[in-house]
Each structure stands twice: as structure tokens, then as C-alpha cells.
Design a protein around this motif. Sequence first.
Motif, PDB file in Angstrom:
ATOM      1  N   GLY A  20       0.731  -1.330   0.005  1.00  0.00           N
ATOM      2  CA  GLY A  20       0.069  -0.030  -0.169  1.00  0.00           C
ATOM      3  C   GLY A  20       0.903   1.064   0.143  1.00  0.00           C
ATOM      4  O   GLY A  20       0.286   2.206  -0.004  1.00  0.00           O
ATOM      5  N   THR A  21       1.924   0.993   0.197  1.00  0.00           N
ATOM      6  CA  THR A  21       2.937   2.323   0.092  1.00  0.00           C
ATOM      7  C   THR A  21       3.030   2.576  -1.139  1.00  0.00           C
ATOM      8  O   THR A  21       3.322   1.866  -2.287  1.00  0.00           O
ATOM      9  CB  THR A  21       4.595   1.879   0.362  1.00  0.00           C
ATOM     10  N   ARG A  22       2.937   4.043  -1.502  1.00  0.00           N
ATOM     11  CA  ARG A  22       3.023   4.528  -2.752  1.00  0.00           C
ATOM     12  C   ARG A  22       4.674   4.743  -3.202  1.00  0.00           C
ATOM     13  O   ARG A  22       5.414   5.118  -2.552  1.00  0.00           O
ATOM     14  CB  ARG A  22       2.423   5.913  -2.852  1.00  0.00           C
ATOM     15  N   VAL A  23       4.686   4.274  -4.476  1.00  0.00           N
ATOM     16  CA  VAL A  23       6.247   4.497  -4.976  1.00  0.00           C
ATOM     17  C   VAL A  23       6.013   5.243  -6.246  1.00  0.00           C
ATOM     18  O   VAL A  23       5.119   4.882  -7.122  1.00  0.00           O
ATOM     19  CB  VAL A  23       6.470   2.929  -5.388  1.00  0.00           C
ATOM     20  N   GLU A  24       6.985   6.005  -6.481  1.00  0.00           N
ATOM     21  CA  GLU A  24       7.175   6.679  -7.666  1.00  0.00           C
ATOM     22  C   GLU A  24       8.188   6.069  -8.633  1.00  0.00           C
ATOM     23  O   GLU A  24       9.040   5.648  -8.377  1.00  0.00           O
ATOM     24  CB  GLU A  24       7.664   8.209  -7.360  1.00  0.00           C
ATOM     25  N   ARG A  25       7.700   5.725  -9.983  1.00  0.00           N
ATOM     26  CA  ARG A  25       8.441   5.338 -10.976  1.00  0.00           C
ATOM     27  C   ARG A  25       8.549   6.097 -12.295  1.00  0.00           C
ATOM     28  O   ARG A  25       7.640   7.047 -12.340  1.00  0.00           O
ATOM     29  CB  ARG A  25       7.729   4.006 -11.369  1.00  0.00           C
TER      30      ARG A  25
ATOM     31  N   PRO B 210      10.254   4.037  -1.297  1.00  0.00           N
ATOM     32  CA  PRO B 210       9.706   4.616  -0.382  1.00  0.00           C
ATOM     33  C   PRO B 210      10.550   4.720   0.838  1.00  0.00           C
ATOM     34  O   PRO B 210      11.320   3.628   1.273  1.00  0.00           O
ATOM     35  CB  PRO B 210       8.390   4.030   0.148  1.00  0.00           C
ATOM     36  N   ALA B 211      10.534   5.627   1.939  1.00  0.00           N
ATOM     37  CA  ALA B 211      11.101   5.765   3.323  1.00  0.00           C
ATOM     38  C   ALA B 211      10.545   4.446   4.037  1.00  0.00           C
ATOM     39  O   ALA B 211       9.278   4.172   3.737  1.00  0.00           O
ATOM     40  CB  ALA B 211      10.898   7.206   3.751  1.00  0.00           C
ATOM     41  N   GLY B 212      11.214   3.832   4.982  1.00  0.00           N
ATOM     42  CA  GLY B 212      10.981   2.924   5.633  1.00  0.00           C
ATOM     43  C   GLY B 212      11.943   2.397   6.502  1.00  0.00           C
ATOM     44  O   GLY B 212      13.126   2.768   6.643  1.00  0.00           O
ATOM     45  N   ARG B 213      11.444   1.181   7.376  1.00  0.00           N
ATOM     46  CA  ARG B 213      12.333   0.532   8.240  1.00  0.00           C
ATOM     47  C   ARG B 213      12.525  -0.959   7.935  1.00  0.00           C
ATOM     48  O   ARG B 213      11.275  -1.468   7.487  1.00  0.00           O
ATOM     49  CB  ARG B 213      11.845   0.728   9.547  1.00  0.00           C
ATOM     50  N   PHE B 214      13.353  -1.540   7.993  1.00  0.00           N
ATOM     51  CA  PHE B 214      13.586  -3.110   7.768  1.00  0.00           C
ATOM     52  C   PHE B 214      14.390  -3.669   8.535  1.00  0.00           C
ATOM     53  O   PHE B 214      15.412  -2.987   9.197  1.00  0.00           O
ATOM     54  CB  PHE B 214      13.675  -3.462   6.329  1.00  0.00           C
ATOM     55  N   GLU B 215      14.512  -4.961   8.546  1.00  0.00           N
ATOM     56  CA  GLU B 215      15.540  -5.698   9.381  1.00  0.00           C
ATOM     57  C   GLU B 215      16.559  -6.181   8.434  1.00  0.00           C
ATOM     58  O   GLU B 215      16.011  -7.258   7.680  1.00  0.00           O
ATOM     59  CB  GLU B 215      15.166  -6.690  10.397  1.00  0.00           C
ATOM     60  N   MET B 216      17.582  -6.002   8.437  1.00  0.00           N
ATOM     61  CA  MET B 216      18.523  -6.514   7.579  1.00  0.00           C
ATOM     62  C   MET B 216      19.368  -7.912   8.178  1.00  0.00           C
ATOM     63  O   MET B 216      19.491  -7.955   9.239  1.00  0.00           O
ATOM     64  CB  MET B 216      19.721  -5.548   7.510  1.00  0.00           C
ATOM     65  N   GLY B 217      19.230  -8.824   7.192  1.00  0.00           N
ATOM     66  CA  GLY B 217      19.865 -10.120   7.670  1.00  0.00           C
ATOM     67  C   GLY B 217      18.736 -11.106   7.670  1.00  0.00           C
ATOM     68  O   GLY B 217      17.713 -10.980   7.193  1.00  0.00           O
TER      69      GLY B 217
ATOM     70  N   ARG C 154      13.460   7.914   1.301  1.00  0.00           N
ATOM     71  CA  ARG C 154      13.392   7.344   0.123  1.00  0.00           C
ATOM     72  C   ARG C 154      14.467   7.651  -0.661  1.00  0.00           C
ATOM     73  O   ARG C 154      15.237   8.648  -0.477  1.00  0.00           O
ATOM     74  CB  ARG C 154      11.935   8.064  -0.617  1.00  0.00           C
ATOM     75  N   PHE C 155      14.885   6.814  -1.629  1.00  0.00           N
ATOM     76  CA  PHE C 155      15.844   7.045  -2.628  1.00  0.00           C
ATOM     77  C   PHE C 155      15.648   6.146  -4.054  1.00  0.00           C
ATOM     78  O   PHE C 155      14.547   5.661  -4.049  1.00  0.00           O
ATOM     79  CB  PHE C 155      17.036   6.433  -2.056  1.00  0.00           C
ATOM     80  N   GLN C 156      16.436   6.450  -4.753  1.00  0.00           N
ATOM     81  CA  GLN C 156      16.155   6.130  -6.270  1.00  0.00           C
ATOM     82  C   GLN C 156      17.212   4.969  -6.476  1.00  0.00           C
ATOM     83  O   GLN C 156      18.391   5.071  -6.457  1.00  0.00           O
ATOM     84  CB  GLN C 156      16.322   7.080  -7.008  1.00  0.00           C
ATOM     85  N   MET C 157      16.577   4.100  -7.290  1.00  0.00           N
ATOM     86  CA  MET C 157      17.599   2.840  -7.910  1.00  0.00           C
ATOM     87  C   MET C 157      17.209   2.356  -9.217  1.00  0.00           C
ATOM     88  O   MET C 157      16.047   2.535  -9.661  1.00  0.00           O
ATOM     89  CB  MET C 157      17.471   1.709  -6.763  1.00  0.00           C
TER      90      MET C 157
ATOM     91  N   ASN D  99      10.242  -7.395  -8.535  1.00  0.00           N
ATOM     92  CA  ASN D  99       9.456  -6.981  -7.258  1.00  0.00           C
ATOM     93  C   ASN D  99       8.285  -6.233  -7.011  1.00  0.00           C
ATOM     94  O   ASN D  99       8.164  -5.555  -7.949  1.00  0.00           O
ATOM     95  CB  ASN D  99      10.656  -7.364  -6.221  1.00  0.00           C
ATOM     96  N   GLY D 100       7.916  -6.118  -5.788  1.00  0.00           N
ATOM     97  CA  GLY D 100       6.803  -5.237  -5.659  1.00  0.00           C
ATOM     98  C   GLY D 100       7.149  -3.591  -5.804  1.00  0.00           C
ATOM     99  O   GLY D 100       6.126  -2.797  -5.702  1.00  0.00           O
ATOM    100  N   TRP D 101       8.387  -3.313  -5.641  1.00  0.00           N
ATOM    101  CA  TRP D 101       8.592  -1.901  -6.084  1.00  0.00           C
ATOM    102  C   TRP D 101       9.169  -1.624  -7.374  1.00  0.00           C
ATOM    103  O   TRP D 101       9.645  -0.614  -7.678  1.00  0.00           O
ATOM    104  CB  TRP D 101      10.009  -1.680  -4.950  1.00  0.00           C
TER     105      TRP D 101
END
Length: 280
Positions: free
Chosen positions: A30-35, A45-52, A74-77, A202-204
Motif C-alpha cells: 500500500g506504500t506509494r512508489v514513484e516510478r 519509499p522511506a521505511g524501516r527493515f531488519e537486515m539479515g 526514500r531513494f532512487q535505484m 519485485n513489488g517496488w
Amino acid sequence: MTSFLSRPAVAVLGLVVGCVPAKEGTAPSGTRVERVSPPGSVWLPAGRFEMGSPAGEPGRDVDEGPRTELTFERFQMDVTPVTVRAFAARREQVRAKDPQARWWTDAETPGDWLGRCNLGSERTDHPVNCVDWRAARAYCELVGGALPTEAEWEYAVRASTASAYWWGESFEAERVVGSVPCASRGCRGGTAPVVHAGPRCNGWGLCDMAGNVWQWTATGYQERLGEDAPAEPSGVPAKPVHRGGSWLNHVPSLFRSAHRGLAYPKNGLTGVGFRCVRRP
């Protein structure tokens, strides 16, 4: 582990701002992503995650922990790995920017490497491979970006998921370009053209994050994730981490979101490419 891989490194949080006009899309969460239209970039999008990875994840390596919580703006890839066509257009600029950068063409592919190097071939829509870390870094800087840190890369591949693979807990061959179906390293024969939609995205909206080519990161290898890792990548890492798995690999666990790899150039770089991020 194949002889081509080993362990890799930690991450650095990167705030990335893009400079390309963008369209909007919606991630599964549901997070909006610009493409932007391919072959461009996607806003994450900006967010938090657990690496590993968690201790019980099948195929887990000990250097995938301890799990570390990270937060990003947020950042661009890049949507896809950098293609042969894109790299070839800037090849002389890359050489001028870093005279120590190295790459191999199709005609220069060493006889003991599995597969072929794509530069100088008709495979212009395939990922560029057989490029060393310095060449990848120079290219990204020339286009106004940088190599992603290891943390940025894992945040991006997960796309708000916490499963072993970005698509779920079990390996699915149609999601990757790899040699798993024939169960022999390199049996697939080589890379495949990049895609911009379908089961490999993927979803992004990031495609070929798992499979096709491993992707260089800016991060130097550390045995543990977390506070003991360097806060910023600097210089040329002695052991730069790469991520994602490639067409060479036949072990499903190597395509997991948390798997960390090291390239050994003496064994060949036909399975290694890269993509860029953009920061302010």
C-alpha cells in the motif's frame, strides 16, 4: 557455496534523491512508489527493515546476522542492472575517470571462465558483466549516482517483505535467471536480456534483483552485521560485497534476500554486474 562466492559485507544507510521525472505506482503493502519509465529508476519509499536473516532460515550463513534494524528516507535505484548498451556508450568516459578500471569483452573472455563476457557482442540488452568494482563505481558516478551500499541493496530487494526470497519462503525458478532447474553450476549458459515487468520484478518495480548477474555494492565485507560494521564505505574495499545471485548459480539459497557474496576475479566475472542509486 560455489567457488565463485563467499561472504560479504555490511551496509551504510544512504539517503538518495533522484533527478528523473517520475510516475506513481503502488507497492503491495500500500506504500506509494514513484516510478519512471524503463530503462529508468524507481523511487523507493522511506521505511524501516531488519537486515539479515533469522536463525532458522533454511540455507542461512552465519554472516547474515545479527539482524539489524535500519531506517531509510526514500531513494532512487535503477530498475534493471546496467545493460551492455548503456555501459558501452560510456566506456571511454569510464576509462578516463578511473584508468585502473577493468573489463573484458566477448572476444577477451578467458577460456577457463564459464559463459561469455557481453561487451562487444550482440547481447546489447543483457546486463553488462565482466566489469570490476572500479569500473562499476566509475560508471555510476558518471551518471550522477553511486553503487548502492549493501544495506540499501537489501532494503530494495525485500520491498517491504521479510521472507527468505522477495516473493516468499520457497524458491521459484521463474523469478530468477539461474541454473537451478538443471542443478549444475553454469548450465544455463549465460545471461538473459533484462526485463521491466513480470515475475522477475519485485513489488517496488525492481527487476533482476535476484538472478541474471550478481550486483556490486559499495560496502566492504565484515563478518557481522550491525554496530561493528563501518558507517561509511571509503576508498576501494579489499573485499567488496556483491548481492543477488546469477545465471551461474544452481543452489537456491544463494538467491535469498539476505545472502551475501564475494567475487573472486580469478574464477571469472561473467556472473557479475551492477546497478546504481542516486543520492543528493
